[in-house]
Design an enzyme around this catalytic site. Sequence first.
Site, short mmCIF file in Angstrom:
data_model
loop_
_atom_site.label_atom_id
_atom_site.label_comp_id
_atom_site.label_asym_id
_atom_site.label_seq_id
_atom_site.Cartn_x
_atom_site.Cartn_y
_atom_site.Cartn_z
N ASN A 63 26.75 41.55 41.18
CA ASN A 63 27.40 40.72 40.17
C ASN A 63 26.67 40.86 38.83
O ASN A 63 25.73 41.67 38.70
CB ASN A 63 27.45 39.25 40.63
CG ASN A 63 26.06 38.67 40.87
OD1 ASN A 63 25.05 39.18 40.39
ND2 ASN A 63 26.00 37.57 41.61
N ASP A 270 35.12 38.19 50.68
CA ASP A 270 33.94 37.68 49.97
C ASP A 270 34.21 37.59 48.48
O ASP A 270 33.76 36.65 47.81
CB ASP A 270 32.74 38.58 50.25
CG ASP A 270 31.50 38.13 49.51
OD1 ASP A 270 30.93 37.09 49.91
OD2 ASP A 270 31.11 38.80 48.53
#
Length: 395
Positions: A63, A270
């Site tokens: 991320n 996810d």
Amino acid sequence: MLLLRRGVPLKVFRKGADEAWHSVAQQRGWAGDQVPARLEDGGPDVPAASLSSPRIMRPDDANVAGNVHGGTILKMIEEAGAIISTRHCNSQNGERCVAALARVERTDFLSPMCIGEVAHVSAEITYTSKHSVEVQVNVMSENILTGTKKLTNKATLWYVPLSLKNVDKVLEVPPVVYSRQEQEEEGRKRYEAQKLERMETKWRNGDIVQPALNPEPNTVSYSQSSLIHLVGPSDCTLHGFVHGGKNKIMGTWLRCSQIKLPGVTMKLMDEVAGIVAARHCKTNIVTASVDAINFHDKIRKGYVITISGRMTFTSNKSMEIEVLVDADPVVDNSQKRYRAASAFFTYVSLSQEGKSLPVPQLVPETEDEKKRFEEGKGRYLQMKAKRQGQAEPQA
């Protein structure tokens, strides 16, 4: 440890192992070439019951804060399990098959993994029933600059062998020989427990996530999210061997099967759960754990899948998100939309320094939302009590 390591002296092959192996063969009705090779021979026909694979974490695996996505790790875990279980299920002369994922037990993310670190994924077969294989997978992260290693994940996966000729046909699994009788008994208990839990999750198949107009912050509708994905050839497992003249080229794959890779599905699940968590708390979030992921039915090439996520419960510092996967056979009028997979993900909110932050408390509005909140609270308290019980003997 199972007696299936290639090229390694098998100290666990103690007195009586030969009798146990032949007893299994007699119970299965095997004779001649059908009997698997003796594991202590370590010959080329004996499959490895363990494997290890390294992979460096790249920016597209993480991320914006540099933490590797939980879905990326889940995909690596599933790939390792698929390799080792498919190898084992094809260790005998007979109908060839591919191991399909049926269930992932609860998986805890013990420590974050970052860009530039190397993930070491190791897998080992720990139990086999007549039609399923249990695989234990561990993930270690390595800082290649300092040499520091740490355990980041432990997971248990269950696979079933599907025939390459007919993916709807489940084949028998070659048995394994255990060094201790207790190992087989413990494995059988785990098998029965997960089988019961899988049956209990099917009652939720009719439950769907409905969109809402102008939802209020901190409500379930405010953060719920969906992703629509067309299953293409690159999402699917490989299926079929190439034949050339009189020679059979083993290990070369010819065409795609109808089955979507479960690792791809878990990664998408996810991602949706992460979007739900980020919308709710507006901070950096990471996957803390994944409750059992159940694959209720196969997803085929050409189907459209909808992955939907909604928040079900919040504690002071964690969020539980339910993720549902529905498959729509848009080009097949004979089959209706169905529930393909489901799971609960737990996320935590982190500061820029990587410290956990309090999360906004969820505001359930409808009776169904309040019911799901209480169910999530029960799962949270149960897991909290389990962790405290495991920590007490170490004190």
